[in-house]
Design a protein around this motif. Structure first.
Motif, mmCIF file in Angstrom:
data_model
loop_
_atom_site.group_PDB
_atom_site.id
_atom_site.type_symbol
_atom_site.label_atom_id
_atom_site.label_comp_id
_atom_site.label_asym_id
_atom_site.label_seq_id
_atom_site.Cartn_x
_atom_site.Cartn_y
_atom_site.Cartn_z
ATOM 1 N N ASP A 164 0.774 -1.339 0.009
ATOM 2 C CA ASP A 164 -0.049 -0.063 -0.009
ATOM 3 C C ASP A 164 0.764 1.275 -0.052
ATOM 4 O OD1 ASP A 164 0.950 -0.274 2.472
ATOM 5 O OD2 ASP A 164 -1.031 -0.229 3.634
ATOM 6 N N SER A 165 2.193 0.961 0.042
ATOM 7 C CA SER A 165 3.380 2.203 0.051
ATOM 8 C C SER A 165 4.054 1.964 -1.063
ATOM 9 C CB SER A 165 4.074 2.129 1.440
ATOM 10 O OG SER A 165 4.903 3.210 1.061
ATOM 11 N N ASP A 166 3.899 3.241 -1.977
ATOM 12 C CA ASP A 166 4.612 3.313 -3.272
ATOM 13 C C ASP A 166 6.240 3.289 -2.781
ATOM 14 O OD1 ASP A 166 4.750 3.333 -6.113
ATOM 15 O OD2 ASP A 166 5.781 5.451 -5.562
ATOM 16 N N LYS A 167 6.362 4.185 -1.771
ATOM 17 C CA LYS A 167 7.854 4.231 -1.025
ATOM 18 C C LYS A 167 8.422 3.007 -0.746
ATOM 19 C CE LYS A 167 10.517 6.907 2.029
ATOM 20 N NZ LYS A 167 10.764 7.211 3.440
ATOM 21 N N LYS B 275 8.900 0.751 -3.772
ATOM 22 C CA LYS B 275 10.217 1.269 -4.526
ATOM 23 C C LYS B 275 11.436 1.153 -3.911
ATOM 24 C CE LYS B 275 7.944 4.754 -7.170
ATOM 25 N NZ LYS B 275 7.859 6.341 -7.568
ATOM 26 N N GLU B 276 11.442 1.136 -2.443
ATOM 27 C CA GLU B 276 12.709 0.715 -1.755
ATOM 28 C C GLU B 276 13.100 -0.617 -1.902
ATOM 29 O OE1 GLU B 276 11.764 2.147 2.190
ATOM 30 O OE2 GLU B 276 12.360 4.133 1.770
ATOM 31 N N ALA B 277 12.098 -1.559 -1.685
ATOM 32 C CA ALA B 277 12.342 -2.862 -1.836
ATOM 33 C C ALA B 277 12.731 -3.576 -3.091
ATOM 34 C CB ALA B 277 11.019 -3.764 -1.330
ATOM 35 N N VAL B 278 12.161 -2.777 -4.231
ATOM 36 C CA VAL B 278 12.447 -3.157 -5.628
ATOM 37 C C VAL B 278 14.101 -2.918 -5.789
ATOM 38 C CG1 VAL B 278 12.242 -2.589 -8.044
ATOM 39 C CG2 VAL B 278 10.064 -3.113 -6.693
ATOM 40 N N ASP B 279 14.817 -1.528 -5.455
ATOM 41 C CA ASP B 279 15.808 -1.174 -5.505
ATOM 42 C C ASP B 279 16.726 -2.106 -4.503
ATOM 43 O OD1 ASP B 279 15.069 1.065 -7.033
ATOM 44 O OD2 ASP B 279 15.197 2.655 -5.471
ATOM 45 N N LYS B 280 16.337 -2.354 -3.438
ATOM 46 C CA LYS B 280 17.188 -3.262 -2.589
ATOM 47 C C LYS B 280 17.434 -4.609 -3.079
ATOM 48 C CE LYS B 280 17.276 -5.514 1.969
ATOM 49 N NZ LYS B 280 16.725 -5.549 3.134
ATOM 50 N N PHE B 281 16.260 -5.223 -3.703
ATOM 51 C CA PHE B 281 16.600 -6.485 -4.211
ATOM 52 C C PHE B 281 17.060 -6.522 -5.598
ATOM 53 C CE2 PHE B 281 13.787 -7.216 -0.561
ATOM 54 C CZ PHE B 281 14.527 -8.182 0.044
ATOM 55 N N GLU B 282 17.047 -5.560 -6.259
ATOM 56 C CA GLU B 282 17.578 -5.543 -7.485
ATOM 57 C C GLU B 282 16.867 -6.571 -8.450
ATOM 58 O OE1 GLU B 282 21.854 -5.632 -6.979
ATOM 59 O OE2 GLU B 282 21.904 -3.448 -6.780
ATOM 60 N N MET B 283 15.796 -6.743 -8.633
ATOM 61 C CA MET B 283 15.083 -7.663 -9.386
ATOM 62 C C MET B 283 14.912 -7.214 -10.816
ATOM 63 S SD MET B 283 11.785 -8.552 -6.826
ATOM 64 C CE MET B 283 11.683 -6.941 -6.378
ATOM 65 N N GLU C 74 10.276 -7.112 -14.803
ATOM 66 C CA GLU C 74 9.007 -6.158 -14.783
ATOM 67 C C GLU C 74 8.131 -6.166 -13.434
ATOM 68 O OE1 GLU C 74 6.433 -3.299 -16.491
ATOM 69 O OE2 GLU C 74 7.958 -4.374 -17.392
ATOM 70 N N GLN C 75 8.339 -4.793 -12.740
ATOM 71 C CA GLN C 75 7.770 -4.699 -11.606
ATOM 72 C C GLN C 75 6.490 -3.575 -11.574
ATOM 73 O OE1 GLN C 75 9.133 -5.947 -8.725
ATOM 74 N NE2 GLN C 75 10.623 -6.780 -10.070
ATOM 75 N N LEU C 76 5.400 -4.491 -10.987
ATOM 76 C CA LEU C 76 4.085 -3.637 -10.959
ATOM 77 C C LEU C 76 3.907 -3.605 -9.474
ATOM 78 C CD1 LEU C 76 2.253 -5.563 -14.027
ATOM 79 C CD2 LEU C 76 3.582 -3.242 -14.117
ATOM 80 N N ARG C 77 2.665 -2.672 -9.489
ATOM 81 C CA ARG C 77 1.985 -2.677 -7.932
ATOM 82 C C ARG C 77 0.582 -2.144 -7.995
ATOM 83 N NH1 ARG C 77 0.909 1.222 -3.786
ATOM 84 N NH2 ARG C 77 1.416 2.987 -5.171
ATOM 85 N N THR C 78 -0.376 -2.658 -7.338
ATOM 86 C CA THR C 78 -1.458 -2.221 -7.189
ATOM 87 C C THR C 78 -1.525 -0.935 -6.899
ATOM 88 O OG1 THR C 78 -2.019 -3.351 -5.199
ATOM 89 C CG2 THR C 78 -2.484 -4.524 -7.153
ATOM 90 N N SER C 79 -2.426 0.129 -7.346
ATOM 91 C CA SER C 79 -2.314 1.283 -6.752
ATOM 92 C C SER C 79 -3.243 1.880 -5.684
ATOM 93 C CB SER C 79 -2.512 2.336 -7.938
ATOM 94 O OG SER C 79 -3.606 2.145 -8.679
ATOM 95 N N SER C 80 -4.197 0.947 -5.352
ATOM 96 C CA SER C 80 -5.071 1.397 -4.312
ATOM 97 C C SER C 80 -5.418 0.079 -3.622
ATOM 98 C CB SER C 80 -6.253 2.220 -4.690
ATOM 99 O OG SER C 80 -6.922 1.225 -5.646
#
Length: 115
Positions: free
Chosen positions: A41-44, A47-55, A58-64
């Motif tokens: 539920d947190s964009d921040k 994004k931090e996890a995606v950066d940390k794990f360097e996957m 393609e990365q997507l997130r439900t927006s609400s």
């Protein structure tokens, strides 16, 4: 294709990521693609996890919260981590939370389906 449903706050999801990275490296030249869908539920935090794990896929997130509930309901996802495996013909050959790359289960299914 592997659709990996996860969240940055999910311990089992995060433990699976290094194993998914290995699977991706081993199978990408055989046609495997991965798409991760976060229900964060947190964009921040996402994004931090995606950066940390360097996957590298393609990365997507439900927006609400409504979109997350709709997505999980539409695909009958009761919890995470959850994987959906789609074969070359576009048929879902697996959907559930029991398949783990960590235990070699994902690799076994991919070996069967990517022939």
């Amino acid at each position: 294709m592997v659709v990996d449903v996860w969240a940055s706050w999910c311990g089992p999801c995060k433990r699976e990521i290094p194993h998914l990275k290995k699977v991706y490296d081993d199978y990408k030249d055989k046609g495997l693609s991965i798409v991760s869908v976060s229900i964060d539920d947190s964009d921040k935090k996402w994004k931090e996890a995606v950066d940390k794990f360097e996957m590298p896929w393609e990365q997507l997130r439900t927006s609400s919260n409504e979109e997350m509930k709709s997505f999980m309901g539409d695909y009958l996802i009761g919890g995470i981590p959850h994987m959906i495996i789609i074969d070359k013909e576009g048929i879902i050959v697996y959907a559930g939370s029991a398949l783990r790359a960590e235990k070699g289960q994902l690799q076994n299914l991919l070996n069967e389906k990517l022939k």
